[in-house]
Design an enzyme around this catalytic site. Structure first.
Site, mmCIF file in Angstrom:
data_model
loop_
_atom_site.group_PDB
_atom_site.id
_atom_site.type_symbol
_atom_site.label_atom_id
_atom_site.label_comp_id
_atom_site.label_asym_id
_atom_site.label_seq_id
_atom_site.Cartn_x
_atom_site.Cartn_y
_atom_site.Cartn_z
ATOM 1 N N GLY A 1 1.292 13.506 -50.079
ATOM 2 C CA GLY A 1 1.607 12.085 -49.905
ATOM 3 C C GLY A 1 3.017 11.815 -50.404
ATOM 4 N N ASN A 2 3.432 10.561 -50.380
ATOM 5 C CA ASN A 2 4.800 10.227 -50.791
ATOM 6 C C ASN A 2 4.975 10.222 -52.300
ATOM 7 O OD1 ASN A 2 6.519 9.453 -48.320
ATOM 8 N ND2 ASN A 2 4.553 8.531 -47.894
ATOM 9 N N HIS B 1 2.401 12.100 -54.571
ATOM 10 C CA HIS B 1 1.827 13.341 -55.106
ATOM 11 C C HIS B 1 1.440 14.334 -54.012
ATOM 12 C CE1 HIS B 1 0.495 11.273 -59.074
ATOM 13 N NE2 HIS B 1 1.678 11.832 -59.186
ATOM 14 N N VAL C 1 -1.490 16.838 -53.624
ATOM 15 C CA VAL C 1 -2.764 17.240 -54.212
ATOM 16 C C VAL C 1 -3.115 18.578 -53.566
ATOM 17 C CG1 VAL C 1 -5.203 16.671 -54.545
ATOM 18 C CG2 VAL C 1 -3.490 14.850 -54.553
ATOM 19 N N PHE D 1 -9.566 7.812 -30.137
ATOM 20 C CA PHE D 1 -8.861 6.541 -30.330
ATOM 21 C C PHE D 1 -9.169 5.628 -29.153
ATOM 22 C CE2 PHE D 1 -6.197 7.654 -33.917
ATOM 23 C CZ PHE D 1 -6.067 9.031 -33.856
ATOM 24 N N ALA E 1 -1.016 12.008 -41.065
ATOM 25 C CA ALA E 1 -1.984 13.116 -41.219
ATOM 26 C C ALA E 1 -3.014 12.796 -42.307
ATOM 27 C CB ALA E 1 -1.238 14.406 -41.569
ATOM 28 N N ASP E 2 -2.599 12.047 -43.327
ATOM 29 C CA ASP E 2 -3.535 11.682 -44.406
ATOM 30 C C ASP E 2 -4.661 10.810 -43.869
ATOM 31 O OD1 ASP E 2 -1.702 9.658 -43.879
ATOM 32 O OD2 ASP E 2 -1.733 8.893 -45.923
HETATM 33 N N1 LIG Z 1 -5.001 12.228 -62.112
HETATM 34 C C1 LIG Z 1 -3.916 11.455 -61.872
HETATM 35 N N2 LIG Z 1 -2.739 11.730 -62.421
HETATM 36 C C2 LIG Z 1 -1.648 10.953 -62.144
HETATM 37 N N3 LIG Z 1 -1.678 9.883 -61.352
HETATM 38 C C3 LIG Z 1 -2.838 9.574 -60.808
HETATM 39 C C4 LIG Z 1 -4.000 10.340 -61.019
HETATM 40 N N4 LIG Z 1 -4.992 9.800 -60.326
HETATM 41 C C5 LIG Z 1 -4.466 8.768 -59.725
HETATM 42 N N5 LIG Z 1 -3.179 8.607 -60.021
HETATM 43 C C6 LIG Z 1 -2.370 7.511 -59.480
HETATM 44 O O1 LIG Z 1 -2.338 7.731 -58.079
HETATM 45 C C7 LIG Z 1 -1.052 7.413 -57.568
HETATM 46 C C8 LIG Z 1 -0.785 8.328 -56.400
HETATM 47 O O2 LIG Z 1 -1.903 8.218 -55.541
HETATM 48 P P1 LIG Z 1 -1.976 9.184 -54.280
HETATM 49 O O3 LIG Z 1 -3.135 8.764 -53.460
HETATM 50 O O4 LIG Z 1 -1.876 10.599 -54.710
HETATM 51 O O5 LIG Z 1 -0.614 8.793 -53.555
HETATM 52 P P2 LIG Z 1 0.042 9.463 -52.266
HETATM 53 O O6 LIG Z 1 -1.079 10.101 -51.481
HETATM 54 O O7 LIG Z 1 0.692 8.316 -51.590
HETATM 55 O O8 LIG Z 1 1.023 10.460 -52.809
HETATM 56 C C9 LIG Z 1 -0.090 7.656 -58.699
HETATM 57 O O9 LIG Z 1 0.960 6.725 -58.604
HETATM 58 C C10 LIG Z 1 -0.944 7.426 -59.949
HETATM 59 O O10 LIG Z 1 -0.769 6.114 -60.426
HETATM 60 C C1 LIG Z 2 1.282 4.980 -44.431
HETATM 61 C C2 LIG Z 2 1.599 6.264 -45.141
HETATM 62 C C3 LIG Z 2 3.024 6.297 -45.651
HETATM 63 C C4 LIG Z 2 0.645 6.428 -46.349
HETATM 64 O O1 LIG Z 2 0.992 7.603 -47.027
HETATM 65 P P1 LIG Z 2 0.816 7.792 -48.629
HETATM 66 O O2 LIG Z 2 0.577 6.450 -49.228
HETATM 67 O O3 LIG Z 2 -0.346 8.698 -48.764
HETATM 68 O O4 LIG Z 2 2.083 8.418 -49.104
HETATM 69 C C5 LIG Z 2 1.338 7.474 -44.188
HETATM 70 O O5 LIG Z 2 0.034 7.358 -43.676
HETATM 71 C C6 LIG Z 2 2.334 7.531 -43.045
HETATM 72 O O6 LIG Z 2 3.466 7.946 -43.230
HETATM 73 N N1 LIG Z 2 1.891 7.135 -41.822
HETATM 74 C C7 LIG Z 2 2.714 7.206 -40.649
HETATM 75 C C8 LIG Z 2 2.615 5.942 -39.825
HETATM 76 C C9 LIG Z 2 1.228 5.685 -39.255
HETATM 77 O O7 LIG Z 2 0.245 6.247 -39.774
HETATM 78 O O8 LIG Z 2 1.142 4.894 -38.283
HETATM 79 K K LIG Z 3 -2.776 9.025 -49.593
#
Ligand SMILES: Nc1ncnc2c1ncn2[C@@H]1O[C@H](COP(=O)(O)OP(=O)(O)O)[C@@H](O)[C@H]1O
Ligand SMILES: CC(C)(COP(=O)(O)O)[C@@H](O)C(=O)NCCC(=O)O
Ligand SMILES: [K+]
Length: 255
Positions: A8-9, A11, A13, A99, A110-111
């Protein structure tokens, strides 16, 4: 053993799943576009070693990413350290959902694909809504196994950061449920406004979605979903592993 990356943007995982789909290990590292495949491998090696997991058992790699540059790093890692070409999550894979015709799904995250995939496996016969609360918050709405639409809004921490970044005197606060909606000082007032305001946004979105589909089962996931899910009784389940499990499901659908 499957090595799965949900990028993700905020983290990355990473998960290691056994042939039955049980998560042996999952860990988070910061999404940093300067990351190299060697750094990523060193995180992987150290954390698996600590958990006594042998990376030689990795026989598959799948990557979901919304950060294009990090897909390449995972491909380099797969080739260099595992002699495996990672499966990349995209609309070109075989998906367990379709869809509706009125959608333009170009660039669909993709998420979002992996969250929908796993939610459908868990609840094949329900109308589904999935909220993924991460950097941004997304929601997906499915009528049976047809995606009929969704939404995207600023994530919770993005809201806090923009309040902090665009004002002279407001501090950056930690997201969490405050004691009261009536903040008694600046920090509490920010926490109250952000927490209850964000909960209100989600509750109103659910109200509007329920005007479109009957009796949806509502799942929340994403790093910021746990504390908010407890506050919003319309959310039926918080599933922190939805994305990683979705990667396992999608991999075996396409292997
Ligand atoms: N175990 C963890 N350690 C650190 N941050 C966490 C944890 N669980 C949740 N978070 C929170 O989740 C946020 C990131 O969520 P996440 O769904 O991974 O984001 P993305 O998918 O956009 O990268 C972080 O900003 C933090 O606040
Ligand atoms: C909306 C999002 C940025 C969310 O990503 P995340 O919060 O996990 O970083 C991601 O799903 C994305 O880049 N989507 C592309 C545009 C779309 O889904 O229409
Ligand atoms: K996400």
């Amino acid at each position: 053993m499957l090595l799965a990356f949900d990028i993700g943007n905020t983290h990355i995982v990473a998960g290691l799943l056994d042939p039955e789909g049980n998560t042996l290990l999952s860990f988070r590292i910061a999404s940093n576009e300067k990351l190299t495949e060697d750094e990523l491998f060193s995180y992987l090696r150290n954390i698996t070693k600590f958990n006594e997991i042998d990376l030689k058992d990795v026989n598959g790699i799948i990557v979901s990413s919304v950060v294009p540059g990090l897909i390449t790093i995972c491909q380099f890692l797969g080739r260099k350290y595992f002699d495996i070409d990672p499966m990349i999550v995209s609309l070109n894979l075989k998906l367990p959902f379709g869809f509706s015709d009125d959608l333009n799904v170009t660039g669909f995250g993709a998420d979002r694909i992996i969250g929908i995939t796993e939610a459908l496996r868990l609840y094949p016969n329900k109308n589904l809504v999935i909220f993924d609360l991460g950097t941004a918050t997304t929601y997906e709405v499915l009528k049976g196994n047809t995606y009929i639409g969704g939404g995207i809004l600023p994530g919770i921490e993005m809201t806090i950061n923009s309040l902090f970044g665009n004002t002279a005197k407001l501090p950056k606060v930690k997201f969490g449920k405050p004691d009261s909606v009536l903040g008694k000082d600046t920090v509490e007032q920010i926490r109250a406004g952000v927490f209850y305001g964000y909960a209100g946004q989600i509750k109103y979105l659910i109200k509007k979605i329920k005007e479109e589909i009957k009796d949806p089962y509502i799942i929340a996931t994403g790093g910021l979903g746990s504390v908010l899910s407890n506050e919003i009784d319309e959310i039926d389940e918080y599933s922190p592993e939805l994305s990683i499990k979705g990667l396992y499901t999608l991999y075996h659908l396409n292997k």
